[in-house]
Design an enzyme around this catalytic site. Structure first.
Site, mmCIF file in Angstrom:
data_model
loop_
_atom_site.group_PDB
_atom_site.id
_atom_site.type_symbol
_atom_site.label_atom_id
_atom_site.label_comp_id
_atom_site.label_asym_id
_atom_site.label_seq_id
_atom_site.Cartn_x
_atom_site.Cartn_y
_atom_site.Cartn_z
ATOM 1 N N ARG A 296 0.828 -1.208 0.000
ATOM 2 C CA ARG A 296 0.000 0.000 0.000
ATOM 3 C C ARG A 296 0.860 1.254 0.000
ATOM 4 N NH1 ARG A 296 -5.358 -1.876 3.562
ATOM 5 N NH2 ARG A 296 -6.181 -3.067 1.798
ATOM 6 N N TYR A 437 -6.646 0.029 -6.964
ATOM 7 C CA TYR A 437 -6.027 -1.264 -6.628
ATOM 8 C C TYR A 437 -5.261 -1.221 -5.308
ATOM 9 C CZ TYR A 437 -1.816 0.069 -9.560
ATOM 10 O OH TYR A 437 -0.733 0.650 -10.131
ATOM 11 N N GLU A 438 -4.976 -2.411 -4.811
ATOM 12 C CA GLU A 438 -4.357 -2.562 -3.485
ATOM 13 C C GLU A 438 -5.251 -1.922 -2.405
ATOM 14 O OE1 GLU A 438 -1.998 -4.836 -1.979
ATOM 15 O OE2 GLU A 438 -1.313 -4.376 -3.987
ATOM 16 N N GLY A 439 -6.564 -2.046 -2.607
ATOM 17 C CA GLY A 439 -7.527 -1.470 -1.660
ATOM 18 C C GLY A 439 -7.945 -0.077 -2.076
ATOM 19 N N GLN A 444 -9.094 1.921 2.407
ATOM 20 C CA GLN A 444 -8.038 2.551 3.220
ATOM 21 C C GLN A 444 -8.662 3.346 4.366
ATOM 22 O OE1 GLN A 444 -4.971 1.661 2.378
ATOM 23 N NE2 GLN A 444 -5.810 0.718 0.518
#
Lengths: 595, 595
Positions: A296, A437-439, A444
């Site tokens: 992240r 992406y990646e949350g 977050q």
């Protein structure tokens, strides 16, 4: 040159804000001297500016070609990756036990910023490999480590993260891919989507870290296991064996990062895909989460990087493009548009936000280094808690800001910005994935207000705000208009963050929906204040350096940029806090059918 | 259906905010009854939703093909345009003397919103024709009117605006195209770029309104003349004659609006392009400016439209996509993502801003109608001044907001938003042009603070703020939490606008660079407050209607949406005013080489 790494600012952040000297004092990082770091940045800049940046636009135009399961990357990518591996860049931050150079994160983050800025599509490939390395290193058996790590660390093989399925995106508990025990391995089957660099021609082998369920696994998040599924199986002597049954069946047609193949992967459609369990069964999601912080932070950094790239492009155009005459200057000739006040404000807003974002991201990396290599366990604990708290902020805030900054980059180009050949639009398109992406930013923000703040009743956030308050106190003692202006705005923004944080803490337990409804607003507020914190520190350092007569052009600019940040960005925090404290009810009041 | 016109909200704005009844009371608009307008909206919705919306995505994918100077439009566009003309939509607002229906702008703006929302590329074509009609109608000779207007009004011929040249974008004083007198006409030569719908196959003829300089014209803005340059010359009997020497030599590869051909036009490369002077020599730029207000309002409206389209798409996805479980609800099943608080906030922020933008744009159109058709000269004068003031605000604010709103639309889709087939990305790409063409946001902001405010020492802005204050006073008398919350935020925002306006007025004369440096910030502030003004009016009306028991679902939603706007959007105004009042110095302080 379409990109030159901003090494002067990077050096400033690394040495003066993130305090490389302290990190260098840890035994683990004793090689990371300021001199070594400086020469690493210069070398990385060469590869970034001379090799990666020139194939950024062509890569966007060409994209990738999929034919019979084989992905051919855009012209120059294969050669660039070979050079990247050859020069040893892949293992910069990796464990020396497996061939890495073991340099601190504060170094690798700066170098990674260059890869992403020069060529975001390219930069994703080593970023994903890094995730695979961490998963295997932290949770894999010795056998897995011995088989996979050195090749991944050197970059001869690349890694992927196979998480998402059509019905399982943000909610990985819905994963359905199957893993059936079969001797010393499992047979994996199922479909995965959105697999970045899931198939390509740049490396000998691709190691798919894959989430799947064993036959008797419990429902939900506690029934997911993590597997290593190599594209080519590995023979006992370490050479490549037969092709595993894991194939790319299509690649996506995306808004941006065209040169990065986003694969649909099908596992086990023929004979069954051989997979090796990482760690224990049913703990896959937990293992993924331990890798999450780094990944992240890397995506937040992509936000910094793509914003920097857009800034450099817009700045070059603003200095070259002649249009109009200078306002308020009688008989002015036609001038470069950088002379126009609104263009200047746009450039300043890009520059100020990028510098603030870079500072927060790098300082977070430095906390990682202290957590990992520090010598005082209390300090390590605090540093580790700060990393956990700051990670969703860096990820969410830097990427959301990057969309706005790359959009400003387009705007500075006027009509030319809308023409693809100009290149400004590519950065705007590329940046758009980073909040997803990646949350997503929502994920977050939920992590921030739930796990990172409410769950521990604000212990870490209070400690961080105490650090911030110290800077505000120092500013109050500083002389000059600039520091006075920064002090005024920063103090108000700390107050805003305090109010909003108190509200989150007071309301999460009894009704989490309300804080969640304003969580992205809160994250934005927090990000801006964190940026203000680092820009305030930068201003104090700059003022001291100016008094010593050091590099006046740079430090003057830094001081003014910090003031601009205070007056144009920090100024938003009062309104954001107002929305956090007052806005949850109206956000949730409509019935579904009233939308 | 990928788009259905939001006729309920349109009706509300037209009847209750923009007061159609009053406009209908003007003799000129006596046909425009609420009933007629309602049936027009329903008919337009059919064309928009059934014919134009379905070819929006395919048009984006196909784009246009240029071969030997001939542009072939995407599948279905030619037929759709034929139906558009056949149904008489092109002349809705045009002068009945030339075959138009003479309906007020408050009607045509709603209908145009549908065209732009359904298919922004398509909507641009009649929008440009409208510009040509106005230029000829207001400034052309009777002969030009007789030759061109009826065909343009019916839409058999389309129009273009040929302004930009490579060196002359925002600064039209740099135009170099030449016009040499030659009997009853001129021979035009030169290159024009960014010519929207400059060449296509949907109409029999294309009428290029073209800026050029006569041989003895003075330098700069006062030496530019306006010409009508038809693609095909017109015979004395009105039939089409020979092909004029005005050719499309290439079409641009753009970020968005792919189905709208953006032409490079070359005039007079062979025999000389025949052009007919509009009005007098050297007054071309002045004529262009008289058309500007309408064109700029139209582009602002495009912002509303594309934002609405993105909202509808995101809303549909949010109701369909199942992912995750409801926060704070034990044992919740997997739910549609609209149940997640952050998704709801995003949808609310789209909805609230769109409704505010629509209201301000339509009310501006209604002021146009009063200015044009009103019966009290004082009222007409005020209305006309309000139109002049509000036009750059509608253009700048609605388009800047549209970029943010369409980006939110992508975000709601998560990973699917980044995949082109989903369609959300197209709206984001399409929206990106709106802050650029027809004058960038910087140009609008400069017009706002310079011409519209400072030049008349704030007379009109003060009158408008008095109108706004009246609404604040009414709110203070209203009952209930919602109106109290709106009153609080709206009053604060009026104060912010007042402070910022005072600062602009106090500083423009002696140092215009400072107000120009914060002019876009001021425009954003003004736009948000104008939106708050209309949403506050909407809240008061909604509350009254609810007390009467009218349409509770709609009016409840309107009241809550107005409150959301106050708490999440109006809340930004304090920070924006702070930046205006404090931020000019830091925006201008760096030397060029310090960037």
């Amino acid at each position: 040159m379409t990109y030159i790494a901003p090494t002067r600012d990077m050096q400033f952040v690394i040495n003066e804000l993130a305090d490389l000297a302290t990190i260098n004092s840890y035994p683990m990082y004793q090689d990371a001297t300021a001199e070594l770091v400086s020469s690493i940045l210069d070398e990385a800049n060469k590869l970034a500016s001379e090799v990666l940046a020139p194939i950024n636009y062509s890569g966007d135009t060409q994209g990738n070609m999929l034919k019979a399961g084989v992905v051919t990357t855009a012209t120059g990518f294969k050669e660039a990756y070979a050079q990247f591996v050859e020069n040893g860049w892949n293992g910069l931050h990796s464990n020396p036990d497996f061939g890495g150079q073991g340099l601190p994160a504060i170094v690798s983050i700066a170098v990674s910023e260059m890869w992403h800025a020069a060529n975001m599509s390219f930069g994703l490939c080593p970023m994903l490999t890094q995730g695979a390395i961490e998963a295997i290193e932290h949770h894999g058996s010795d056998a897995l480590k011995a088989t996979y790590l050195s090749k991944l660390v050197e970059g001869t093989w690349t890694g992927t993260m196979n998480l998402t399925e059509p019905q399982a995106g943000s909610d990985l508990s819905a994963v359905r891919a199957k893993a059936v025990p079969n001797g010393d391995h499992y047979l994996i089957s199922g479909q995965k989507i959105f697999i970045t660099w899931g198939e390509h021609d740049m490396a000998e082998n691709i190691i798919h870290l894959t989430l799947a369920r064993t036959p008797d696994a419990p429902e939900g998040v506690k029934g997911i296991s993590l597997f290593v599924v190599p594209k080519f199986l590995i023979n006992a002597d370490g050479s490549l064996g037969e092709r595993n049954d894991a194939y790319c069946t299509s690649i996506e047609h995306k808004l941006g990062i065209h040169a990065s193949p986003t694969a649909v992967m099908v596992f086990g459609d023929k004979t069954g895909a051989v997979g090796y369990l990482v760690g224990e069964e049913n703990r896959g999601l937990e293992y993924m989460f331990t890798m999450m912080n780094h990944a992240r932070l890397s995506v937040g950094l992509e936000g910094v990087a793509i914003a920097e790239r857009a800034y450099q492009q817009a700045l070059r155009y603003a200095k070259e493009r002649i249009q109009g005459r200078e306002a308020g200057v009688k008989g002015s000739d036609r001038v470069a548009i950088i002379k126009h006040p609104d263009i200047r404000r746009m450039l300043m807003s890009m520059k100020a936000q990028i510098e603030a974002m870079r500072a927060v991201a790098y300082v977070t990396a430095a906390y990682m280094d202290t957590a990992h290599g520090g010598t005082d366990s209390e300090q390590q604990k605090t540093a580790s808690a700060f990393v956990d708290l700051l990670t969703p902020i860096v990820k969410g805030w830097c990427t959301e800001s990057a969309i706005e900054i790359t959009s400003t980059g387009v705007q500075i180009h006027g009509g030319m910005g809308f023409i693809e050949e100009t290149g400004a639009a590519q950065h705007f398109r590329d940046a758009r994935i980073t909040t997803i992406y990646e949350g997503t930013t929502g994920i977050q923000a939920s992590d921030l207000v739930g796990r990172k703040i409410a769950r521990e009743n604000g212990v870490t956030v209070k400690a961080l705000m105490t650090e911030m308050q110290t800077v505000a106190n120092d500013l109050a003692q500083a002389t000059g208009d600039d520091c006075a202006a920064i002090h005024k705005a920063f103090t108000a923004s700390l107050q805003a963050l305090q109010e909003a944080t108190d509200w989150i803490l007071a309301n999460f337990a009894q009704n989490p929906k309300q804080p969640l409804a304003v969580s992205v607003t809160y994250l934005r507020l927090f990000g801006i204040v964190a940026g203000g914190w680092q820009m305030a520190r930068a201003a104090l350092i700059a003022q001291a350096q100016l008094q010593r007569g050091q590099d006046p052009s740079f430090y003057e600019a830094k001081l003014i940029t910090a003031r601009f940040y205070a007056e144009h960005i920090l100024s938003q925090t009062g309104g954001l806090a107002y929305s956090v404290v007052n806005g949850a009810v109206s956000a949730l009041a409509l019935r579904d059918e009233q939308f």
